[in-house]
Design an enzyme around this catalytic site. Structure first.
Site, PDB file in Angstrom:
ATOM      1  N   GLY A  19       0.807  -1.213   0.000  1.00 19.07           N
ATOM      2  CA  GLY A  19       0.000   0.000   0.000  1.00 19.07           C
ATOM      3  C   GLY A  19       0.842   1.265   0.000  1.00 19.07           C
ATOM      4  O   GLY A  19       1.928   1.318  -0.577  1.00 19.07           O
ATOM      5  N   SER A  20       0.363   2.265   0.704  1.00 16.00           N
ATOM      6  CA  SER A  20       0.983   3.601   0.628  1.00 16.00           C
ATOM      7  C   SER A  20       2.376   3.674   1.231  1.00 16.00           C
ATOM      8  O   SER A  20       3.060   4.691   1.051  1.00 16.00           O
ATOM      9  CB  SER A  20       0.067   4.619   1.312  1.00 16.00           C
ATOM     10  OG  SER A  20      -1.155   4.730   0.605  1.00 16.00           O
ATOM     11  N   THR A  21       2.805   2.637   1.935  1.00 11.24           N
ATOM     12  CA  THR A  21       4.157   2.684   2.506  1.00 11.24           C
ATOM     13  C   THR A  21       5.230   2.739   1.422  1.00 11.24           C
ATOM     14  O   THR A  21       6.377   3.106   1.711  1.00 11.24           O
ATOM     15  CB  THR A  21       4.418   1.472   3.425  1.00 11.24           C
ATOM     16  OG1 THR A  21       4.215   0.264   2.684  1.00 11.24           O
ATOM     17  CG2 THR A  21       3.507   1.497   4.641  1.00 11.24           C
ATOM     18  N   VAL A  22       4.894   2.370   0.166  1.00 10.73           N
ATOM     19  CA  VAL A  22       5.918   2.407  -0.888  1.00 10.73           C
ATOM     20  C   VAL A  22       5.955   3.746  -1.636  1.00 10.73           C
ATOM     21  O   VAL A  22       6.847   3.960  -2.465  1.00 10.73           O
ATOM     22  CB  VAL A  22       5.723   1.269  -1.921  1.00 10.73           C
ATOM     23  CG1 VAL A  22       5.826  -0.089  -1.253  1.00 10.73           C
ATOM     24  CG2 VAL A  22       4.419   1.413  -2.674  1.00 10.73           C
ATOM     25  N   LYS A  23       5.017   4.628  -1.358  1.00 11.75           N
ATOM     26  CA  LYS A  23       5.011   5.912  -2.090  1.00 11.75           C
ATOM     27  C   LYS A  23       6.321   6.688  -1.926  1.00 11.75           C
ATOM     28  O   LYS A  23       6.846   7.227  -2.912  1.00 11.75           O
ATOM     29  CB  LYS A  23       3.812   6.758  -1.650  1.00 11.75           C
ATOM     30  CG  LYS A  23       2.476   6.230  -2.152  1.00 11.75           C
ATOM     31  CD  LYS A  23       1.317   7.016  -1.561  1.00 11.75           C
ATOM     32  CE  LYS A  23      -0.030   6.419  -1.993  1.00 11.75           C
ATOM     33  NZ  LYS A  23      -1.165   7.052  -1.297  1.00 11.75           N
TER      34      LYS A  23
END
Length: 484
Positions: A260-264
């Site tokens: 999810g957004s942890t890779v942004k």
């Protein structure tokens, strides 16, 4: 003459076959210790009681006294022996104290014998269970470091030649002996002080949020040493009777999920590094909705025009997709690959589940969209920690390990120090007012981090209303020591 001269060798061999045995001597298993030498697993000398069930069944006059020493009733002992009639040797009791075992030996019950053994004890109990692991009832390594470092810990068993009488008692102990070689101690990277705190906070959070489970990993940002690792639900390795299968699972290693957004921030770092965008990049996210390649992309809160820091602080999916489209499929995939996604961490813990990052040639247009905000590929907690260590360590990604190393392999350069520092400064906005991770703030410290919430996937379908929430961060943000 026939017995003693002509057939002496044959009858001696038959006699030896009946009364001479090679008895295996168990090696003392090495200890598992934390980075400062605190014991996490120890072996203590004990004695196991064995018996020939047929001979003991016939000696009824010994049943009452023996059963009392074994903490059973005579009826229970007789039933246990009866179910095992015909076997050569069975265990009556494992791991008795030497004093209690001597009382059993003093009875001199027919067919009953003793053998030295070792029992494993885990001083930290449930606190470090998923790291240390445990031995099963037969003494075989079942999980954790006990399993991955068994060859070192186990040592080499010894042998001795013994002669027994017809009641299985050792009446002679000749000097033919191969001593057992004790196992070596294994030192892990855990700091037991941090481990207690991490375990306590995780267990409290899982309980308070009525979650099905959770995990926590703390690592040294520069060396990649794992300082604390816990998983819930947990188990007590000292109690073999209360080990639920789900509790044995080390979620930090064996749980895979779409990050999810942890890779942004990782995608932004690669886009900056490749020159696709600059530090002053702005993007108009409009009303927080975008439809592209038949994928509907939504932001929880519409933010309009945002810079990179605000994009990360508000965790804009729409903004992330615009950057992902500018990068293109191959560059996006290459960026995630550089951060170690798609490959095993091999930190020294067993049962690491395989994560997925398909080759970019197999990506559909929709995959480029969803991969921009952390879907269409999977990760585990150790991979995320390793990737964020690169951001914390000025672009150098260290190898992650649970085993204390005498020499550390050189880290991999993932992005430049300037890019890593730039992204860290942006991530400070996540934990301050207006960001999505304000609960990650620590008074007195500057904290950089990122939140992520993903739908749970089961058998290729998302489960309605079921989510996994994550936070990954580092402190102090200006020169991080710890990634968690």
């Amino acid at each position: 003459f026939q017995l003693q001269v002509v057939s002496n060798d044959r009858y001696s061999a038959r006699g030896d076959n009946q009364y001479v045995r090679m008895q295996q001597l168990r090696a003392h298993r090495g200890a598992v210790r934390d980075r400062f030498g605190e014991p996490l697993a120890l072996s203590a000398p004990v004695v196991s009681i064995f018996a020939d069930p047929d001979k003991l069944l016939a000696a009824t006059e010994y049943h009452a006294a023996l059963a009392a020493l074994l903490q059973q009733t005579p009826r229970q002992l007789k039933s246990y022996l009866g179910e095992r009639k015909g076997r050569h040797q069975i265990y009556l009791k494992r791991w008795m104290t030497p004093d209690d075992a001597q009382r059993v030996a003093d009875l001199k019950a027919p067919g009953v014998g003793t053998e030295p053994d070792y029992r494993r004890f885990y001083p930290a109990g449930e606190v470090a269970a998923h790291v240390v692991g445990f031995l099963d009832f037969e003494g075989n390594p079942a999980s954790g470091v006990e399993r991955t470092r068994d060859e070192l810990l186990a040592g080499t068993p010894g042998k001795r030649r013994v002669v027994r009488d017809n009641k299985k008692r050792i009446v002679e102990d000749p000097t033919e002996l191969t001593p057992a070689q004790p196992g070596a101690d294994v030192q892990v990277t855990l700091d037991l002080r941090l481990q207690y705190l991490a375990y306590r906070e995780l267990k409290t959070a899982v309980t308070d949020n009525k979650a099905k489970g959770g995990l926590i990993v703390l690592a040294d940002a520069h060396t990649g040493d794992i300082l604390a690792l816990a998983s819930q639900p947990g188990f007590n390795p000292n109690r073999s009777d209360v080990r639920a299968p789900e509790a044995l699972r080390n979620r930090a290693v064996a749980l895979t999920f779409e990050p999810g957004s942890t890779v942004k921030p990782l995608m932004v770092a690669q886009a900056l590094e490749a020159g696709v965008i600059g530090p002053d990049y702005h993007v108009d996210t409009g009303n927080g909705f975008l439809k592209i390649n038949n994928v509907s992309v939504r932001d929880v809160h519409a933010a309009g025009e945002v810079d990179l820091a605000t994009l990360l602080a508000k965790s804009s999916n729409v903004g992330a997709v615009y950057i992902g489209q500018k990068m293109g499929t191959e560059l996006l995939w290459a960026g995630y690959t550089k951060f170690g996604f798609g490959e095993k961490v091999a930190a020294g813990l067993p049962f690491e589940d395989k994560t997925t990052l398909r080759d970019f040639h197999r990506w559909r247009p929709a995959d480029t969209v969803t991969a921009s905000y952390g879907y269409s590929f999977t990760s585990n907690a150790l991979q995320l920690v390793r990737a964020y260590c690169a951001i914390a360590n000025d672009g150098l990604m260290p190898a992650i390990s649970i085993i204390k190393r005498t020499s550390v392999e050189p880290p991999q350069r993932v992005v430049s120090a300037h890019t890593a520092q730039l992204v860290r400064s942006m991530l400070e906005g996540v934990t301050v007012k207006g960001g999505t991770g304000t609960k990650g703030a620590v008074p007195g410290y500057r904290v950089a981090g990122k939140t992520g919430t993903v739908k749970k996937n089961e058998n290729g379908r998302y489960i309605k209303g079921a989510y996994q929430s994550a936070f990954i961060g580092m402190l102090p943000a200006q020169n991080p020591s710890i990634v968690a």
